[in-house]
Scaffold this motif. Structure first.
Motif, PDB file in Angstrom:
ATOM      1  N   VAL A  60      50.770  40.218  41.746  1.00 51.55           N
ATOM      2  CA  VAL A  60      50.180  40.015  40.413  1.00 51.55           C
ATOM      3  C   VAL A  60      51.260  40.148  39.345  1.00 51.55           C
ATOM      4  CG1 VAL A  60      48.560  40.956  38.705  1.00 51.55           C
ATOM      5  CG2 VAL A  60      47.852  40.715  41.084  1.00 51.55           C
ATOM      6  N   LEU A  61      52.114  41.147  39.473  1.00 50.50           N
ATOM      7  CA  LEU A  61      53.194  41.313  38.494  1.00 50.50           C
ATOM      8  C   LEU A  61      54.122  40.102  38.493  1.00 50.50           C
ATOM      9  CD1 LEU A  61      54.005  45.104  38.931  1.00 50.50           C
ATOM     10  CD2 LEU A  61      52.911  43.990  36.960  1.00 50.50           C
ATOM     11  N   TYR A  62      54.413  39.576  39.665  1.00 50.55           N
ATOM     12  CA  TYR A  62      55.237  38.371  39.744  1.00 50.55           C
ATOM     13  C   TYR A  62      54.526  37.199  39.067  1.00 50.55           C
ATOM     14  CZ  TYR A  62      57.764  34.378  41.580  1.00 50.55           C
ATOM     15  OH  TYR A  62      58.468  33.211  41.694  1.00 50.55           O
ATOM     16  N   ALA A  63      53.237  37.061  39.310  1.00 49.90           N
ATOM     17  CA  ALA A  63      52.470  35.954  38.720  1.00 49.90           C
ATOM     18  C   ALA A  63      52.460  36.039  37.197  1.00 49.90           C
ATOM     19  CB  ALA A  63      51.037  35.957  39.264  1.00 49.90           C
ATOM     20  N   VAL A  64      52.247  37.241  36.651  1.00 47.04           N
ATOM     21  CA  VAL A  64      52.203  37.354  35.183  1.00 47.04           C
ATOM     22  C   VAL A  64      53.608  37.282  34.579  1.00 47.04           C
ATOM     23  CG1 VAL A  64      49.988  38.573  35.160  1.00 47.04           C
ATOM     24  CG2 VAL A  64      52.112  39.892  35.093  1.00 47.04           C
ATOM     25  N   ALA A  65      54.620  37.626  35.352  1.00 46.29           N
ATOM     26  CA  ALA A  65      55.994  37.517  34.841  1.00 46.29           C
ATOM     27  C   ALA A  65      56.447  36.059  34.789  1.00 46.29           C
ATOM     28  CB  ALA A  65      56.950  38.331  35.711  1.00 46.29           C
ATOM     29  N   THR A  66      56.006  35.263  35.757  1.00 45.21           N
ATOM     30  CA  THR A  66      56.432  33.868  35.792  1.00 45.21           C
ATOM     31  C   THR A  66      55.572  32.964  34.918  1.00 45.21           C
ATOM     32  OG1 THR A  66      55.125  33.481  37.791  1.00 45.21           O
ATOM     33  CG2 THR A  66      57.463  34.050  38.086  1.00 45.21           C
ATOM     34  N   ASP A  67      54.346  33.398  34.630  1.00 44.64           N
ATOM     35  CA  ASP A  67      53.450  32.626  33.762  1.00 44.64           C
ATOM     36  C   ASP A  67      52.728  33.629  32.866  1.00 44.64           C
ATOM     37  OD1 ASP A  67      51.892  30.661  32.602  1.00 44.64           O
ATOM     38  OD2 ASP A  67      50.622  30.349  34.373  1.00 44.64           O
ATOM     39  N   PRO A  68      53.409  34.131  31.834  1.00 46.74           N
ATOM     40  CA  PRO A  68      52.856  35.223  31.028  1.00 46.74           C
ATOM     41  C   PRO A  68      51.499  34.874  30.404  1.00 46.74           C
ATOM     42  CG  PRO A  68      55.160  34.851  30.493  1.00 46.74           C
ATOM     43  CD  PRO A  68      54.732  33.723  31.370  1.00 46.74           C
ATOM     44  N   PRO A  69      50.511  35.745  30.637  1.00 45.75           N
ATOM     45  CA  PRO A  69      49.199  35.543  30.040  1.00 45.75           C
ATOM     46  C   PRO A  69      49.159  36.153  28.641  1.00 45.75           C
ATOM     47  CG  PRO A  69      49.116  37.444  31.448  1.00 45.75           C
ATOM     48  CD  PRO A  69      50.532  36.888  31.527  1.00 45.75           C
ATOM     49  N   GLY A  70      47.993  36.166  28.048  1.00 43.05           N
ATOM     50  CA  GLY A  70      47.830  36.820  26.753  1.00 43.05           C
ATOM     51  C   GLY A  70      47.866  38.328  26.888  1.00 43.05           C
ATOM     52  N   SER A  71      47.674  38.996  25.775  1.00 43.12           N
ATOM     53  CA  SER A  71      47.796  40.459  25.756  1.00 43.12           C
ATOM     54  C   SER A  71      46.662  41.164  26.497  1.00 43.12           C
ATOM     55  CB  SER A  71      47.874  40.959  24.318  1.00 43.12           C
ATOM     56  OG  SER A  71      46.720  40.604  23.592  1.00 43.12           O
ATOM     57  N   VAL A  72      45.458  40.616  26.476  1.00 42.21           N
ATOM     58  CA  VAL A  72      44.335  41.285  27.152  1.00 42.21           C
ATOM     59  C   VAL A  72      44.524  41.306  28.664  1.00 42.21           C
ATOM     60  CG1 VAL A  72      41.845  41.239  27.562  1.00 42.21           C
ATOM     61  CG2 VAL A  72      42.727  40.890  25.243  1.00 42.21           C
ATOM     62  N   PRO A  73      44.780  40.161  29.313  1.00 43.27           N
ATOM     63  CA  PRO A  73      45.002  40.244  30.763  1.00 43.27           C
ATOM     64  C   PRO A  73      46.231  41.071  31.129  1.00 43.27           C
ATOM     65  CG  PRO A  73      45.270  37.975  29.997  1.00 43.27           C
ATOM     66  CD  PRO A  73      44.772  38.778  28.846  1.00 43.27           C
ATOM     67  N   LEU A  74      47.257  40.990  30.304  1.00 46.49           N
ATOM     68  CA  LEU A  74      48.459  41.764  30.570  1.00 46.49           C
ATOM     69  C   LEU A  74      48.170  43.268  30.489  1.00 46.49           C
ATOM     70  CD1 LEU A  74      51.363  41.274  31.330  1.00 46.49           C
ATOM     71  CD2 LEU A  74      51.952  41.286  28.904  1.00 46.49           C
ATOM     72  N   ALA A  75      47.388  43.668  29.495  1.00 52.44           N
ATOM     73  CA  ALA A  75      47.010  45.083  29.372  1.00 52.44           C
ATOM     74  C   ALA A  75      46.156  45.529  30.556  1.00 52.44           C
ATOM     75  CB  ALA A  75      46.270  45.316  28.056  1.00 52.44           C
ATOM     76  N   ALA A  76      45.214  44.688  30.973  1.00 51.83           N
ATOM     77  CA  ALA A  76      44.348  45.040  32.100  1.00 51.83           C
ATOM     78  C   ALA A  76      45.160  45.179  33.390  1.00 51.83           C
ATOM     79  CB  ALA A  76      43.247  43.992  32.256  1.00 51.83           C
ATOM     80  N   VAL A  77      46.085  44.258  33.612  1.00 55.34           N
ATOM     81  CA  VAL A  77      46.969  44.353  34.780  1.00 55.34           C
ATOM     82  C   VAL A  77      47.806  45.624  34.679  1.00 55.34           C
ATOM     83  CG1 VAL A  77      49.007  43.335  35.897  1.00 55.34           C
ATOM     84  CG2 VAL A  77      47.059  41.882  35.294  1.00 55.34           C
ATOM     85  N   GLY A  78      48.305  45.916  33.490  1.00 53.42           N
ATOM     86  CA  GLY A  78      49.104  47.123  33.278  1.00 53.42           C
ATOM     87  C   GLY A  78      48.345  48.394  33.610  1.00 53.42           C
TER      88      GLY A  78
END
Length: 148
Positions: A60-78
């Motif tokens: 998941v971290l690789y996926a969001v690093a290669t195709d950065p989502p908005g702040s809400v999904p990034l915060a939820a993943v975090g």
């Protein structure tokens, strides 16, 4: 990459729900399950779950690093990844030490599993935080994939 991240998040969520909220509580209700057998099974299952969760979190971290989502999904993943890190580094070792002690001296073990340790409650509480974080991550990643 957003669709892959979404799929991985929902696989992770399904595993947490199945193991932490179905298998773990029901295991000790099965006929013939002793405390020692239940702890032995639980240790193996949660060790495997932890390894799989770490792999899924890395994906998941690789996926969001290669195709950065908005702040809400990034915060939820975090949140989900942080909870996993806390569980893996701080809580699971305490639970392992406790189960080691119980397995080494079963006659001194608490009656059944009614006397859970504080670490058990913290672990379960963190699972309750992780589940909505994964759900939010999956939904918002999917929404972002649908928009993109």
């Amino acid at each position: 990459m957003g669709a892959i991240g979404t799929a991985v998040v929902f696989i992770w969520l399904g595993m947490v729900l199945a193991i932490s909220f179905i298998e773990a509580p029901l295991k000790f209700r099965a006929p013939g399950i002793t405390l020692q057998l239940g702890l032995g099974i639980g240790r193996l299952v949660f060790q495997a779950l932890n390894v799989v969760e770490i792999v899924l979190a890395a994906l998941v971290l690789y996926a969001v690093a290669t195709d950065p989502p908005g702040s809400v999904p990034l915060a939820a993943v975090g949140v989900a990844v942080t909870v996993l890190a806390v569980q893996s580094v701080f809580i699971r070792p305490r639970l392992r030490r406790r189960s080691d002690a119980v397995l080494a001296a079963p006659s001194q073990a608490p009656d059944g599993m009614r006397n859970r340790s504080f670490a058990h409650y913290v672990y379960a509480g963190l699972e309750v935080v992780k589940v909505p974080a994964l759900l939010a991550a999956g939904i918002t990643l999917q929404a972002g994939s649908a928009l993109g």
